[in-house]
Design a protein around this motif. Sequence first.
Motif, PDB file in Angstrom:
ATOM      1  N   LYS A  58     -24.514 -20.427  52.597  1.00  0.00           N
ATOM      2  CA  LYS A  58     -23.521 -21.570  52.920  1.00  0.00           C
ATOM      3  C   LYS A  58     -22.469 -21.110  53.599  1.00  0.00           C
ATOM      4  CE  LYS A  58     -21.615 -21.155  48.395  1.00  0.00           C
ATOM      5  NZ  LYS A  58     -21.059 -21.848  46.828  1.00  0.00           N
ATOM      6  N   VAL A  99     -17.590 -25.925  50.583  1.00  0.00           N
ATOM      7  CA  VAL A  99     -18.734 -26.129  51.745  1.00  0.00           C
ATOM      8  C   VAL A  99     -18.271 -26.799  52.905  1.00  0.00           C
ATOM      9  CG1 VAL A  99     -21.095 -26.568  52.012  1.00  0.00           C
ATOM     10  CG2 VAL A  99     -20.497 -25.482  49.987  1.00  0.00           C
ATOM     11  N   GLN A 120     -25.171 -25.757  54.479  1.00  0.00           N
ATOM     12  CA  GLN A 120     -25.702 -24.713  53.638  1.00  0.00           C
ATOM     13  C   GLN A 120     -27.319 -24.905  53.739  1.00  0.00           C
ATOM     14  OE1 GLN A 120     -24.721 -25.704  49.743  1.00  0.00           O
ATOM     15  NE2 GLN A 120     -24.495 -27.952  50.142  1.00  0.00           N
TER      16      GLN A 120
END
Length: 342
Positions: A7, A70, A100
């Motif tokens: 990620k 993320v 990711q």
Amino acid sequence: MTEFNRKIVLASRPAGRPRLTDFRLEQAEMPEPTDDQVLLETIYLSLDPYMRGRMSEAKSYAEPIAIGGVMVGATVAKIKQSRHPDWKEGDIVVAYSGWQSHAVSDGSDLRAVDPAVAPISTGLGVLGMTGFTAYAGLHNIGCPKAGETVVVAAASGAVGSVVGQIAKIAGARAVGIAGGAEKCAFVKAALGFDAVVDHRAPDFVERLAEACPDGIDVYFENVGGHVWDAVLPLLNDFARVPLCGMISHYNDDALAKRSVDRLPVTMRDIQQKSITVRGFMNVEFIEQQQNFLKAAAGWIADGTLKWREDIVDGLQNAPAAFIGLLEGRNFGKLVVRISPKQ
């Protein structure tokens, strides 16, 4: 062999133009789905200008990405494992699982992709968020009529290219604005716009006026800056301006620092010409998405609607590709191929 989730997270908030050091590639344990969840394996990741705003703490329509969080983004993914009654392993879906390689979903944010209609990557472009954004803004705000002139900035891009083509379908005259000879040629020859103007040309203002002899009835705004300055004097009475984005300003530290205040002139012309300027988010019109997808699938089938993709391989290359997007280096809908084996 043990599998991991790769990620890209936000390492720091950019000041102006994002840098590679504002991103960080991490490796984590593979997430496990629980009851009524699915495990997604990302195939394609969409890169879009709005992500720049989500990297900032400035007040916006959505919460900023947390440091260490993320990076957000739409994806096309394969269901690798399912414990959900409505989804089975192997299904191809559009999700919002971010930058990711794998993610878990409860299924509520998934939309099935039919590989028979078009390549699955188009679920992020012409048959995805950008295509629907073009449709929603033009259909609900631009409202082009047959014979009117519709001008769109960033005409070779993911949104602009669809705007012009839908305008043509509505019987309007489509004029595109793009950067560079190659992009301009694509807009005219491949997409079928009636005219295209290079915003990098030294006589851009004069060329735009020549391309719009009857003025501009609808201007789909994607960029701002000197393009807006050239468009404003050409807007006709009762013109409509769907405001989708202002990409030329996304890396500005503060818009208030500009040396020239254009607001008085802009507001004067809007008032005197009874111009409608309406900012929008496509989610406002989400109930129209299925109508758009049905119509777009038909346009693709009969060759009316065309598209171009700019595909970058490898999750690790997403930050550099995103920085290039904000500088106009992409050509077409920018997509990162995360899983080349698919």
